[in-house]
Design an enzyme around this catalytic site. Structure first.
Site, PDB file in Angstrom:
ATOM      1  N   ASP A 191       0.871  -1.183   0.000  1.00 24.61           N
ATOM      2  CA  ASP A 191       0.000   0.000   0.000  1.00 24.61           C
ATOM      3  C   ASP A 191       0.906   1.230   0.000  1.00 24.61           C
ATOM      4  O   ASP A 191       1.174   1.807   1.049  1.00 24.61           O
ATOM      5  CB  ASP A 191      -0.893  -0.026   1.249  1.00 24.61           C
ATOM      6  CG  ASP A 191      -1.852   1.150   1.269  1.00 24.61           C
ATOM      7  OD1 ASP A 191      -2.208   1.645   0.179  1.00 24.61           O
ATOM      8  OD2 ASP A 191      -2.233   1.583   2.369  1.00 24.61           O
ATOM      9  N   GLU A 228      -2.722  -1.703  -4.548  1.00 24.85           N
ATOM     10  CA  GLU A 228      -4.015  -1.046  -4.788  1.00 24.85           C
ATOM     11  C   GLU A 228      -3.992  -0.267  -6.109  1.00 24.85           C
ATOM     12  O   GLU A 228      -3.024   0.429  -6.408  1.00 24.85           O
ATOM     13  CB  GLU A 228      -4.338  -0.092  -3.629  1.00 24.85           C
ATOM     14  CG  GLU A 228      -5.804   0.282  -3.586  1.00 24.85           C
ATOM     15  CD  GLU A 228      -6.160   1.047  -2.317  1.00 24.85           C
ATOM     16  OE1 GLU A 228      -6.398   0.388  -1.292  1.00 24.85           O
ATOM     17  OE2 GLU A 228      -6.179   2.282  -2.352  1.00 24.85           O
ATOM     18  N   ASP A 230      -1.558   0.966   8.069  1.00 23.80           N
ATOM     19  CA  ASP A 230      -0.915   0.774   6.761  1.00 23.80           C
ATOM     20  C   ASP A 230      -0.613  -0.703   6.517  1.00 23.80           C
ATOM     21  O   ASP A 230      -0.789  -1.213   5.409  1.00 23.80           O
ATOM     22  CB  ASP A 230       0.372   1.603   6.681  1.00 23.80           C
ATOM     23  CG  ASP A 230       0.082   3.079   6.858  1.00 23.80           C
ATOM     24  OD1 ASP A 230      -0.516   3.669   5.948  1.00 23.80           O
ATOM     25  OD2 ASP A 230       0.411   3.626   7.931  1.00 23.80           O
TER      26      ASP A 230
END
Lengths: 190, 190
Positions: free
Chosen positions: A35, A94, A166
């Protein structure tokens, strides 16, 4: 060679005579979820195999607020270390659409560029998922709240205690990918 | 240690007792200019020293239109090759402000992230210049047309024939950096 004979599909070896592309794997697939962000990049590593899903590692890379090139190189170096240490067979990240702010989009793009260069370094295939796909895979609804996704990550991986936001996001992306490989259907996680 | 004694400034070693930060270098500084883009990344390499400015190489890296990770890795690999081949002491890149379109900003950011990770790979210092600073250094006006900048790149480096737009932009950034190092003042190029 017959079509059904031991062919590969998305990194899974099908048994001779298998009729489903979603056959259970005979050995674990290691997935690195990422991420990336211009300040913090989350990561999570899981093994997914016939015996279920196994948590290996997660955490965050803090690029800090120094000079741009140094921050990007720090992300690149740490993701390269992760790839060298865990040798993931697959990487999930993502997918970003239509960021509202061009300045933030540029910064996020730079961090993604650094992370993606390092992630592909070991030859792993890279897969992208939208936030909606991640939520849907983890909670069954594309409109789930962040906390609900984080709760499911901990529940599915049997994790106790605090998990950074995160790291949780990165693990959610890894679990979403295992789901898309046909490995993480509801009840299919350990 | 006295303030004037052999200290470094932007990669230049000043002679003891030097009073100007713009002292002429005693040996050439090699500069790699980069103009990253999601489709094409321009590059240009120049040596700047006491005998003037010497063109070494320029060209473009075409990342094509394949999968994102592959395109970024291609940029990263080619810029790494450039750094390994030419071992630049300094790298110059265009600074980007306030892109109008968030989607383009994300794509440009990813390409910049890949190029910057590779550019810093050999330990070279990375410097950023705004398009206005590049135009001003090359033509004397921050509002110059692209063609005027390209014309000046060719004139200053004594290049004949066709020069690709991306390569010319990258060489302009390298020459802008040599100007800011105090090496490329008007008439200071060869």
């Amino acid at each position: 060679m017959r079509a059904t004979r031991g062919r590969r599909s998305r990194g899974l070896r099908l048994q001779p005579g298998a009729v489903s592309l979603r056959a259970e794997p005979t050995r674990a697939v290691r997935i690195l979820g990422l991420d990336p962000g211009s300040v913090v990049t989350g990561f999570g590593v899981v093994d997914v195999g016939p015996k279920g899903t196994c948590y290996l590692a997660s955490g965050s890379i803090r690029a800090g607020r120094g000079a741009l090139a140094g921050r990007l190189q720090l992300i690149f170096r740490h993701v390269t270390e992760l790839v060298d240490t865990y040798a993931p067979g697959e990487v999930a990240i993502e997918r970003v659409f239509m960021h509202a702010n061009p300045d933030s989009a540029l910064k996020l793009g730079q961090a993604r560029g650094a992370a993606l260069c390092a992630a592909g370094h070991g030859g792993a295939a890279i897969h992208e998922y939208t936030p909606r796909e991640v939520k849907l895979a983890l909670t069954g609804t594309g409109g789930a709240e962040k906390e609900q996704v984080q709760h499911m990550v901990k529940a599915l991986l049997g994790l106790q205690g605090r998990l950074g936001a995160d790291a949780a996001d990165a693990l959610a992306i890894a679990l979403c990918h295992s789901h898309h490989l046909g490995l993480g259907r509801p009840g299919g996680f350990r």
